[in-house]
Design a protein around this motif. Structure first.
Motif, short mmCIF file in Angstrom:
data_model
loop_
_atom_site.label_atom_id
_atom_site.label_comp_id
_atom_site.label_asym_id
_atom_site.label_seq_id
_atom_site.Cartn_x
_atom_site.Cartn_y
_atom_site.Cartn_z
N GLY A 48 0.80 -1.23 0.00
CA GLY A 48 0.00 0.00 0.00
C GLY A 48 0.82 1.27 0.00
N ALA A 49 2.10 1.15 -0.39
CA ALA A 49 2.94 2.36 -0.41
C ALA A 49 2.46 3.31 -1.50
N LEU A 99 7.66 18.02 12.89
CA LEU A 99 8.17 18.02 11.50
C LEU A 99 8.44 16.59 11.03
N LEU A 100 9.06 15.79 11.91
CA LEU A 100 9.36 14.40 11.53
C LEU A 100 8.08 13.58 11.38
N LEU A 101 7.14 13.76 12.32
CA LEU A 101 5.89 13.01 12.25
C LEU A 101 5.11 13.38 10.98
N TYR A 102 5.13 14.67 10.64
CA TYR A 102 4.40 15.11 9.45
C TYR A 102 5.00 14.48 8.20
N GLY A 103 6.32 14.31 8.20
CA GLY A 103 6.98 13.80 7.00
C GLY A 103 6.94 12.29 6.84
N LEU A 104 6.57 11.58 7.92
CA LEU A 104 6.56 10.11 7.83
C LEU A 104 5.34 9.62 7.06
N PRO A 105 5.55 8.72 6.08
CA PRO A 105 4.40 8.20 5.35
C PRO A 105 3.59 7.22 6.20
N PRO A 111 2.10 -0.85 9.46
CA PRO A 111 2.40 -2.22 9.91
C PRO A 111 3.04 -2.27 11.30
N LEU A 112 3.65 -1.15 11.75
CA LEU A 112 4.32 -1.15 13.05
C LEU A 112 3.33 -0.97 14.21
N LEU A 113 2.21 -0.29 13.94
CA LEU A 113 1.28 0.06 15.02
C LEU A 113 0.78 -1.13 15.84
#
Length: 282
Positions: A48-49, A99-105, A111-113
């Motif tokens: 699903g990328a 900023l990092l959270l916003y940029g993470l797809p 799958p990590l959650l």
């Protein structure tokens, strides 16, 4: 992070090597390379990328640049100036995580959650507010602060804990996975407001103290003639508050405009629905 004074020049100032912080550069570059691979050709290993928009990549990399500035050059002065220490913390915990959270797809995190047990509890808005602001306030109790600053181990442990706590604190606002995003826009605004209120007492106590609170800086050499230790202490608290206002204010504005847009879209749908039924009834 070392005791920067160990290998500093004779006057207690950090040397060029400490300022540049090669270790931090390397760490930041590794993360940047991993991210660019992940959002580029590495995305095919994820189900699903989807393509990651350019703005997300830019925001993520900007977060890394700010992280390097905080942990490298600014941190090099962290043992000498309280204002440098607070600037480092403000950037590291109030600007870098969103900023990092916003940029993470989302497809990378999804799958990590399920594997991150307890994430739902630890990202509950009330829990995150109390953990982050609680840890931040305890950290700045003079007794605790001086003990942490005097020990490399405690410093590392406290920074790791605060980094985790700050990421959890930002998660409910800048949640990168839509289905894990459980706050409405109005709740997000209330959350940001509460966050600002909870961080204020620690900043205010430091800003309005008329004596030096931290032994660490009472004994530090004075770097700038115009900045005596008490002014430096007050400046630190003011910087923290300003960065916080900018960070929270920006996110508040962004959330507000998203909320307005959503309301408009819903109104438009209702109008169209109303016109359709009116046409049918004729």
């Amino acid at each position: 992070m070392h005791h920067h004074t160990d290998h500093a020049a004779g006057n207690g100032l950090p040397d060029v090597w400490t300022l540049l912080s090669p270790g931090v550069i390397l760490f930041t570059l590794v993360i940047a390379a991993g991210y660019l691979f992940l959002t580029g050709s590495g995305s095919r290993y994820f189900t699903g990328a989807e393509r990651v928009p350019m703005q997300k990549k830019v925001v993520f990399l900007l977060g890394l640049v700010i992280y390097y500035a905080a942990k490298g050059p600014i941190a090099a002065y962290g043992h000498l100036l309280f204002s440098a220490h607070m600037t480092e913390m403000a950037l590291e915990y109030l600007l870098v995580p969103p900023l990092l959270l916003y940029g993470l797809p989302s497809w990378f995190l999804r799958p990590l959650l399920p594997k991150l047990h307890g994430l739902r509890f630890f990202t509950h808005p009330l829990i995150t507010l109390l953990i982050f602001n609680g840890l931040f306030s305890v950290y700045h109790i003079p007794l605790v602060f001086d003990a942490i600053m005097a020990s490399h181990l405690w410093m590392t442990v406290s920074h790791v804990l605060l980094t985790i706590a700050s990421c959890l604190m930002w998660w409910p606002i800048v949640c990168p996975v839509p289905e894990a995003d459980r706050l409405s826009y109005l709740q997000k605004m209330a959350y940001i407001f509460a966050d600002g209120v909870l961080l204020t007492p620690a900043c205010a106590l430091i800003a309005f103290a008329d004596t030096l609170m931290f032994d660490t800086f009472a004994q530090a050499p004075q770097i700038f003639a115009f900045l005596d230790p008490l002014d430096d202490q007050q400046l630190g608290a003011v910087i923290m508050k300003i960065v916080q206002e900018v960070a929270y204010g920006s996110v508040l504005g962004y959330t507000f405009f998203q909320w307005v847009r959503k309301q408009r879209e819903e109104d438009k749908k209702e109008q169209e629905e109303f016109l359709r039924t009116a046409e049918h009834s004729q």
